[in-house]
Design a protein around this motif. Structure first.
Motif, PDB file in Angstrom:
ATOM      1  N   UNK A   1       7.509   1.293   7.339  1.00  0.00           N
ATOM      2  CA  UNK A   1       7.356   2.762   7.572  1.00  0.00           C
ATOM      3  C   UNK A   1       6.249   3.584   6.892  1.00  0.00           C
ATOM      4  N   UNK A   2       5.550   4.420   7.799  1.00  0.00           N
ATOM      5  CA  UNK A   2       4.356   5.088   7.256  1.00  0.00           C
ATOM      6  C   UNK A   2       4.766   6.410   7.597  1.00  0.00           C
TER       7      UNK A   2
ATOM      8  N   UNK B   1      -4.088   2.506  13.185  1.00  0.00           N
ATOM      9  CA  UNK B   1      -4.125   1.306  12.636  1.00  0.00           C
ATOM     10  C   UNK B   1      -2.688   0.915  12.130  1.00  0.00           C
ATOM     11  N   UNK B   2      -1.773   1.811  11.870  1.00  0.00           N
ATOM     12  CA  UNK B   2      -0.386   1.495  11.193  1.00  0.00           C
ATOM     13  C   UNK B   2       0.475   0.770  12.470  1.00  0.00           C
ATOM     14  N   UNK B   3       0.061   1.611  13.624  1.00  0.00           N
ATOM     15  CA  UNK B   3       0.929   1.152  14.949  1.00  0.00           C
ATOM     16  C   UNK B   3       0.475  -0.275  15.451  1.00  0.00           C
ATOM     17  N   UNK B   4      -0.954  -0.586  14.914  1.00  0.00           N
ATOM     18  CA  UNK B   4      -1.400  -1.976  15.499  1.00  0.00           C
ATOM     19  C   UNK B   4      -0.721  -2.730  14.622  1.00  0.00           C
ATOM     20  N   UNK B   5      -0.599  -2.615  13.335  1.00  0.00           N
ATOM     21  CA  UNK B   5      -0.129  -3.427  12.343  1.00  0.00           C
ATOM     22  C   UNK B   5       1.614  -3.751  12.533  1.00  0.00           C
ATOM     23  N   UNK B   6       1.997  -2.810  13.618  1.00  0.00           N
ATOM     24  CA  UNK B   6       3.561  -3.017  13.778  1.00  0.00           C
ATOM     25  C   UNK B   6       4.274  -2.121  12.959  1.00  0.00           C
ATOM     26  N   UNK B   7       3.778  -1.119  12.131  1.00  0.00           N
ATOM     27  CA  UNK B   7       4.498  -0.116  11.362  1.00  0.00           C
ATOM     28  C   UNK B   7       5.218   0.677  12.204  1.00  0.00           C
ATOM     29  N   UNK B   8       6.269   1.486  11.603  1.00  0.00           N
ATOM     30  CA  UNK B   8       6.643   2.637  12.365  1.00  0.00           C
ATOM     31  C   UNK B   8       6.247   3.983  11.867  1.00  0.00           C
ATOM     32  N   UNK B   9       5.458   4.784  12.499  1.00  0.00           N
ATOM     33  CA  UNK B   9       5.102   5.921  12.025  1.00  0.00           C
ATOM     34  C   UNK B   9       5.830   7.236  12.143  1.00  0.00           C
TER      35      UNK B   9
END
Ligand code: TMP
Length: 212
Positions: A35-36, A85-93
């Protein structure tokens, strides 16, 4: 874009978004999701610099058009260096405010109208929008009462006239009507745990999850 998800928290002053955002972030983390947590205006070093010019000082220090451009400039920085960049890594923002705040504050509240705000967004971000937007709604006097107890010097918008706050509250409700698939309205006048139950219910429904 990969599997990341983008959730935004929106609403007027004193709606309790930040507390709810932290709790949702914790709940998502417990499921193993990266999570970011972020915020606008701000969320990256350059955007935080721009934030300083917007949230404090004289109410009349900018004309509304300049304000729209400054919020948008901060967003360009934040989206490029943190959100995408976070979404591309698969993180949830999970983000405290995004484009709907510009629609509500500058479009409805400061009278620029939604066409100009939407146009600028499309020009710079294309169709990029959150997967889910939670709009925290509460009576203006209740929200402003909460912010007075909180204090601090990032209060430039809080000091704007009551009618401004009424316009942006109605603006957020209009946005929710315009985008019913993306937006859910949460009654932020309830107490913290009840609001959180509603937040979790919205997130579970939108993403077929079983958070508690
Ligand atoms: P915050 O106090 O919720 O961190 O947000 C800072 C202030 O900036 C808040 O009063 C709302 C305002 N704002 C706008 O006017 N337009 C925008 O596009 C954004 C993101 C925030």
């Amino acid at each position: 874009m990969a599997e990341g998800r983008f959730i935004t928290f929106e609403g007027g002053e004193g709606a309790g978004k930040s507390t709810q955002l932290q709790r949702l972030g914790d709940s998502l983390s417990r499921t193993g999701v990266d999570v970011v947590r972020s915020r606008e205006p701000g969320g990256s070093p350059a955007a935080e610099e721009i934030r300083k010019m917007l949230v404090s000082g004289e109410i009349q220090r900018w004309i509304p058009e300049t304000e729209l451009l400054l919020h948008t400039a901060a967003r360009v920085e934040h989206v490029a260096s943190v959100v995408k960049p976070a979404l591309v890594r698969g993180s949830w923002v999970v983000c405290d405010r995004f484009h709907d705040s510009t629609l509500a504050y500058q479009g409805y509240g400061q009278g620029l109208g939604t066409d100009m705000v939407d146009h600028l967004h499309r020009l710079l971000f294309g169709a990029f929008q959150p997967d889910l937007t939670l709009i925290f709604d509460l009576p203006v006097d209740m929200g402003l009462g909460r912010t007075q107890r909180r204090g601090g010097d990032e209060d430039r918008y809080e000091r704007m006239e009551l009618e401004f706050h009424e316009r942006l509250r109605n603006g957020f409700l209009e946005i929710a009507k315009r985008y019913p698939d993306r937006c859910a309205v949460v009654d932020a006048a309830k107490d913290e745990n009840d609001v959180y139950d509603d937040v979790i219910a919205c997130v579970n429904a939108r993403f077929s999850l079983d958070l508690d």
